[in-house]
Design an enzyme around this catalytic site. Structure first.
Site, PDB file in Angstrom:
ATOM      1  N   ASP A 265       0.807  -1.224   0.000  1.00  0.00           N
ATOM      2  CA  ASP A 265       0.000   0.000   0.000  1.00  0.00           C
ATOM      3  C   ASP A 265       0.842   1.277   0.000  1.00  0.00           C
ATOM      4  OD1 ASP A 265      -2.174  -1.711   0.135  1.00  0.00           O
ATOM      5  OD2 ASP A 265      -2.247  -1.637   2.321  1.00  0.00           O
TER       6      ASP A 265
ATOM      7  N   GLY B 124       1.554   3.022  -2.558  1.00  0.00           N
ATOM      8  CA  GLY B 124       1.092   3.950  -3.607  1.00  0.00           C
ATOM      9  C   GLY B 124       1.576   3.499  -4.977  1.00  0.00           C
TER      10      GLY B 124
ATOM     11  N   HIS C 146      -4.739  -1.592  -5.805  1.00  0.00           N
ATOM     12  CA  HIS C 146      -3.916  -0.469  -6.280  1.00  0.00           C
ATOM     13  C   HIS C 146      -4.842   0.672  -6.703  1.00  0.00           C
ATOM     14  CE1 HIS C 146      -0.293  -3.317  -7.220  1.00  0.00           C
ATOM     15  NE2 HIS C 146      -0.678  -3.338  -5.958  1.00  0.00           N
TER      16      HIS C 146
ATOM     17  N   ARG D  95       2.512 -28.685  -7.288  1.00  0.00           N
ATOM     18  CA  ARG D  95       2.276 -29.249  -8.631  1.00  0.00           C
ATOM     19  C   ARG D  95       0.889 -29.851  -8.808  1.00  0.00           C
ATOM     20  NH1 ARG D  95       7.598 -32.375  -7.889  1.00  0.00           N
ATOM     21  NH2 ARG D  95       6.637 -32.314  -5.845  1.00  0.00           N
TER      22      ARG D  95
ATOM     23  N   GLN E 189       1.974  -6.027  -3.264  1.00  0.00           N
ATOM     24  CA  GLN E 189       2.407  -6.149  -1.861  1.00  0.00           C
ATOM     25  C   GLN E 189       3.681  -5.322  -1.638  1.00  0.00           C
ATOM     26  OE1 GLN E 189       1.357  -9.517  -3.419  1.00  0.00           O
ATOM     27  NE2 GLN E 189      -0.524  -8.508  -2.873  1.00  0.00           N
TER      28      GLN E 189
ATOM     29  N   ALA F 235      -7.388  -1.046   0.669  1.00  0.00           N
ATOM     30  CA  ALA F 235      -8.105  -0.876  -0.600  1.00  0.00           C
ATOM     31  C   ALA F 235      -8.813  -2.164  -1.011  1.00  0.00           C
ATOM     32  CB  ALA F 235      -7.134  -0.421  -1.691  1.00  0.00           C
ATOM     33  N   THR F 236      -8.422  -3.307  -0.427  1.00  0.00           N
ATOM     34  CA  THR F 236      -9.045  -4.585  -0.774  1.00  0.00           C
ATOM     35  C   THR F 236     -10.046  -5.022   0.278  1.00  0.00           C
ATOM     36  OG1 THR F 236      -7.144  -5.285  -2.060  1.00  0.00           O
ATOM     37  CG2 THR F 236      -8.538  -7.042  -1.209  1.00  0.00           C
TER      38      THR F 236
ATOM     39  N   ASP G 241       2.551  14.645   2.418  1.00  0.00           N
ATOM     40  CA  ASP G 241       1.508  15.618   2.785  1.00  0.00           C
ATOM     41  C   ASP G 241       0.796  15.233   4.079  1.00  0.00           C
ATOM     42  OD1 ASP G 241       0.660  13.547   0.741  1.00  0.00           O
ATOM     43  OD2 ASP G 241      -1.319  14.167   1.445  1.00  0.00           O
TER      44      ASP G 241
ATOM     45  N   SER H  55       5.477  12.397  -3.867  1.00  0.00           N
ATOM     46  CA  SER H  55       4.036  12.482  -4.106  1.00  0.00           C
ATOM     47  C   SER H  55       3.394  13.246  -2.948  1.00  0.00           C
ATOM     48  CB  SER H  55       3.474  11.071  -4.210  1.00  0.00           C
ATOM     49  OG  SER H  55       2.068  11.099  -4.223  1.00  0.00           O
TER      50      SER H  55
HETATM   51  P1  GDP Z   1      -0.774   0.379  -3.563  1.00  0.00           P
HETATM   52  O1  GDP Z   1      -1.361  -0.900  -3.102  1.00  0.00           O
HETATM   53  O2  GDP Z   1       0.698   0.447  -3.328  1.00  0.00           O
HETATM   54  O3  GDP Z   1      -1.130   0.738  -4.972  1.00  0.00           O
HETATM   55  O4  GDP Z   1      -1.413   1.514  -2.630  1.00  0.00           O
HETATM   56  P2  GDP Z   1      -2.964   1.633  -2.185  1.00  0.00           P
HETATM   57  O5  GDP Z   1      -3.747   2.118  -3.337  1.00  0.00           O
HETATM   58  O6  GDP Z   1      -3.420   0.401  -1.521  1.00  0.00           O
HETATM   59  O7  GDP Z   1      -2.850   2.714  -1.033  1.00  0.00           O
HETATM   60  C1  GDP Z   1      -2.308   3.969  -1.237  1.00  0.00           C
HETATM   61  C2  GDP Z   1      -3.375   5.008  -0.848  1.00  0.00           C
HETATM   62  O8  GDP Z   1      -2.772   6.281  -0.708  1.00  0.00           O
HETATM   63  C3  GDP Z   1      -4.434   5.181  -1.914  1.00  0.00           C
HETATM   64  O9  GDP Z   1      -5.645   5.516  -1.299  1.00  0.00           O
HETATM   65  C4  GDP Z   1      -3.917   6.347  -2.733  1.00  0.00           C
HETATM   66  O10 GDP Z   1      -4.947   7.037  -3.408  1.00  0.00           O
HETATM   67  C5  GDP Z   1      -3.294   7.196  -1.665  1.00  0.00           C
HETATM   68  N1  GDP Z   1      -2.126   8.013  -2.082  1.00  0.00           N
HETATM   69  C6  GDP Z   1      -1.138   7.689  -2.950  1.00  0.00           C
HETATM   70  N2  GDP Z   1      -0.189   8.645  -2.948  1.00  0.00           N
HETATM   71  C7  GDP Z   1      -0.584   9.586  -2.058  1.00  0.00           C
HETATM   72  C8  GDP Z   1       0.006  10.801  -1.572  1.00  0.00           C
HETATM   73  O11 GDP Z   1       1.096  11.205  -1.959  1.00  0.00           O
HETATM   74  N3  GDP Z   1      -0.696  11.476  -0.613  1.00  0.00           N
HETATM   75  C9  GDP Z   1      -1.886  11.052  -0.140  1.00  0.00           C
HETATM   76  N4  GDP Z   1      -2.488  11.788   0.790  1.00  0.00           N
HETATM   77  N5  GDP Z   1      -2.467   9.905  -0.575  1.00  0.00           N
HETATM   78  C10 GDP Z   1      -1.801   9.179  -1.497  1.00  0.00           C
HETATM   79  P1  IMO Z   2      -0.895  -4.162  -2.302  1.00  0.00           P
HETATM   80  O1  IMO Z   2      -0.442  -4.680  -3.631  1.00  0.00           O
HETATM   81  C1  IMO Z   2      -1.013  -4.612   2.035  1.00  0.00           C
HETATM   82  C2  IMO Z   2      -1.135  -8.692   3.620  1.00  0.00           C
HETATM   83  C3  IMO Z   2      -2.414  -9.120   4.307  1.00  0.00           C
HETATM   84  C4  IMO Z   2      -1.867 -10.119   5.297  1.00  0.00           C
HETATM   85  C5  IMO Z   2      -0.733 -10.787   4.529  1.00  0.00           C
HETATM   86  C6  IMO Z   2      -1.128 -12.101   3.863  1.00  0.00           C
HETATM   87  O2  IMO Z   2      -2.201  -3.455  -2.357  1.00  0.00           O
HETATM   88  O3  IMO Z   2       0.180  -3.378  -1.638  1.00  0.00           O
HETATM   89  P2  IMO Z   2      -2.651 -12.799   1.812  1.00  0.00           P
HETATM   90  O4  IMO Z   2      -4.033 -12.373   1.428  1.00  0.00           O
HETATM   91  O5  IMO Z   2      -1.622 -12.463   0.783  1.00  0.00           O
HETATM   92  O6  IMO Z   2      -2.583 -14.225   2.259  1.00  0.00           O
HETATM   93  O7  IMO Z   2      -2.312 -11.920   3.128  1.00  0.00           O
HETATM   94  O8  IMO Z   2      -0.343  -9.862   3.521  1.00  0.00           O
HETATM   95  N1  IMO Z   2      -1.314  -8.171   2.246  1.00  0.00           N
HETATM   96  C7  IMO Z   2      -1.236  -6.879   1.918  1.00  0.00           C
HETATM   97  N2  IMO Z   2      -1.070  -5.782   2.694  1.00  0.00           N
HETATM   98  N3  IMO Z   2      -1.105  -4.480   0.688  1.00  0.00           N
HETATM   99  C8  IMO Z   2      -1.242  -5.569  -0.095  1.00  0.00           C
HETATM  100  O9  IMO Z   2      -1.187  -5.491  -1.449  1.00  0.00           O
HETATM  101  C9  IMO Z   2      -1.361  -6.837   0.515  1.00  0.00           C
HETATM  102  N4  IMO Z   2      -1.526  -8.103   0.050  1.00  0.00           N
HETATM  103  C10 IMO Z   2      -1.493  -8.906   1.122  1.00  0.00           C
HETATM  104  O10 IMO Z   2      -3.041  -8.037   4.923  1.00  0.00           O
HETATM  105  O11 IMO Z   2      -1.298  -9.446   6.392  1.00  0.00           O
HETATM  106 MG    MG Z   3      -2.888  -1.592  -1.832  1.00  0.00          MG
END
Ligand code: GDP
Ligand code: IMO
Ligand code: MG
Length: 422
Positions: free
Chosen positions: A13, A15, A41, A143, A224, A299-300, A333, A411
């Protein structure tokens, strides 16, 4: 032409979706290489907010090809929902979206096994997203898995039934009962398999070999984060795939010597969702502020994300394991208004002070902090680095020096436009 990688350096998460979307204008192909619908994402542009789980984050760009690689695990039901949600954008998937025949499928019973495994673990649960990720990768390495290419074969139904029967037997062995309605899950699954057959199912490694020969620019999009890597993360509180740079080689068929830039993305603080150790986690007002201002909800799954100060021990570890060449700092920010900021530079452990990420960070770790002054100014409207307040600039300079890697993107908000190149 070389392949560039973009990877999360923390617990996910960071970004990644936002930055992949921003960078797509410079690439011909965006390729996901691991993980599955456990990822969420988020992209924001022109007043739209969109969360992608399986589809790569270059999908909104008119020219880019988006490829789901062999290392990804696909839940066809979630994939179909994602496609349906994209209907308003009128994207031409027949041209833009390719799926590897070697990618493994998440079956309904994989989700049930995930739920049963977590229920049986009780308090020791991983905090999985319950999308069936672990059981699907277990079947892959064991497998026994079913791949996307199998849905085109005449014995597809038999394969499906055989594996499902095996899973139902395994479910009985768990020390926890879960309730489910497999019949209705299977109706949705069957519909989504029919939908999946309409997409371009390809030998994606061959496609990428030819694309490289033709000089196409490829960006591999990680899911992740490095601290959730099955080998290098905080095991067992990790996901079941290789989230680090090596995963792009196995998950796409890209050779290590073809990788050029490795973009490492991190938040200006730290978050984690699910269980597991988190040395700089905050349980006070500061952590609550980060979560509130940063809208830190998964986000999930929608779960609240745990928040804490930035951890340089963990970041250095991730930078080394991935061979990061450029850094991208997100969500600076969110820290506006903190009087002082803490930066974790080492861990105090029972066996002394450590400046590297040790085997066991589960207990007995106390972060050692340096404090630097914060800033009050709102960063979200800033359009170039020269406008940054001095203390924010000092924070960036401090991190860049300590991490020995340039921070090339800062960002300052969720929107595409709130992205500053340095
Ligand atoms: P990802 O899984 O790495 O793509 O990230 P996520 O989408 O799960 O979580 C990132 C969150 O932060 C989302 O809600 C984005 O819209 C938000 N976000 C990304 N960059 C920025 C930033 O620079 N500032 C703020 N305030 N929010 C951001
Ligand atoms: P993105 O791509 C944050 C975390 C789960 C849990 C552990 C195992 O959005 O950054 P799983 O479902 O893979 O068996 O869960 O990993 N986890 C994430 N945490 N962002 C993710 O993806 C994640 N994908 C899995 O919360 O702790
Ligand atoms: Mg995410």
């Amino acid at each position: 032409m070389a392949v560039d990688l973009l990877l999360g350096l923390q617990w996910g998460d960071e970004g990644k979706g936002k930055i992949v979307d921003v960078l797509t204008t410079s690439y011909d192909i965006i390729a996901r290489f691991q993980g599955g619908p456990n990822a969420g994402h988020t992209l924001e542009f022109e007043g739209n907010k969109h969360v992608l789980h399986t589809i790569p984050s270059g999908i909104f760009h008119p020219k880019a090809i988006n490829l789901i690689g062999n290392g990804v695990v696909i839940d066809p039901v979630i994939f179909k929902k994602e496609i349906d949600n994209l209907a308003p954008y009128q994207l031409d998937f027949s041209e833009k979206l390719l799926i590897s025949k070697k990618a493994h499928l998440i079956l309904p019973t994989h989700r049930l096994l995930d739920a049963a495994s977590e229920a049986a673990k009780g308090k020791a649960k991983i905090g999985s997203t319950l999308k069936g990720i672990g059981p699907t990768y277990m079947d892959k390495t064991g497998r026994n898995g079913i791949r996307v290419g199998d849905i085109l074969a005449t014995d597809w139904e038999e394969k499906y039934k055989r594996l499902t029967q095996k899973h139902l037997g395994m479910l009985k062995a768990y020390d926890a009962s879960i309730e489910y309605d497999l019949k209705s899950m299977e109706i949705a699954f069957s519909e989504s398999i029919n939908a999946l057959r309409q997409f371009k199912l390809v030998d994606s490694e061959q496609y990428l070999i030819e694309a490289q020969r033709e000089g196409k620019k490829i960006l591999a999009e990680g899911a992740q984060g490095s601290l959730l890597d099955v080998d290098f993360g905080t095991y067992p509180f990790v996901t079941s795939s290789t989230t680090t740079a090596a995963g792009a080689c196995t998950g796409l068929g890209v050779a290590p010597n073809k990788i050029k830039e490795v973009y490492g993305i991190f938040k200006a603080y730290t978050t984690r969702v699910g269980s597991g150790p988190f040395p700089t986690e905050l349980f006070d007002k500061d952590g609550e502020t980060m979560g509130r201002v940063g809208h830190e909800f998964g986000a999930t799954t929608g779960r609240s994300r745990r928040c804490g100060w930035i951890d340089l021990v963990a970041l250095k570890y991730s930078i080394h394991i991935n061979g990061v060449t450029q850094l991208m700092m997100m969500k600076g920010d969110v820290l506006s208004g903190f009087e002082k900021l803490k930066i974790c530079t080492a861990y105090k452990t029972t066996s002394g002070v450590m400046d590297y990420f040790p085997y066991d960070i589960n207990s007995g770790i106390e972060p050692i902090y340096e404090e630097i002054p914060g800033w009050k100014e709102d960063l979200t409207q800033m359009t170039e680095a020269s406008l940054f307040p001095a203390n924010f600039q000092a924070y960036i300079d401090y991190l860049e020096k300590a991490l020995e890697t340039p921070i090339k993107i800062v960002s300052v908000g969720p929107d595409r436009k709130q992205t500053i190149f340095r």
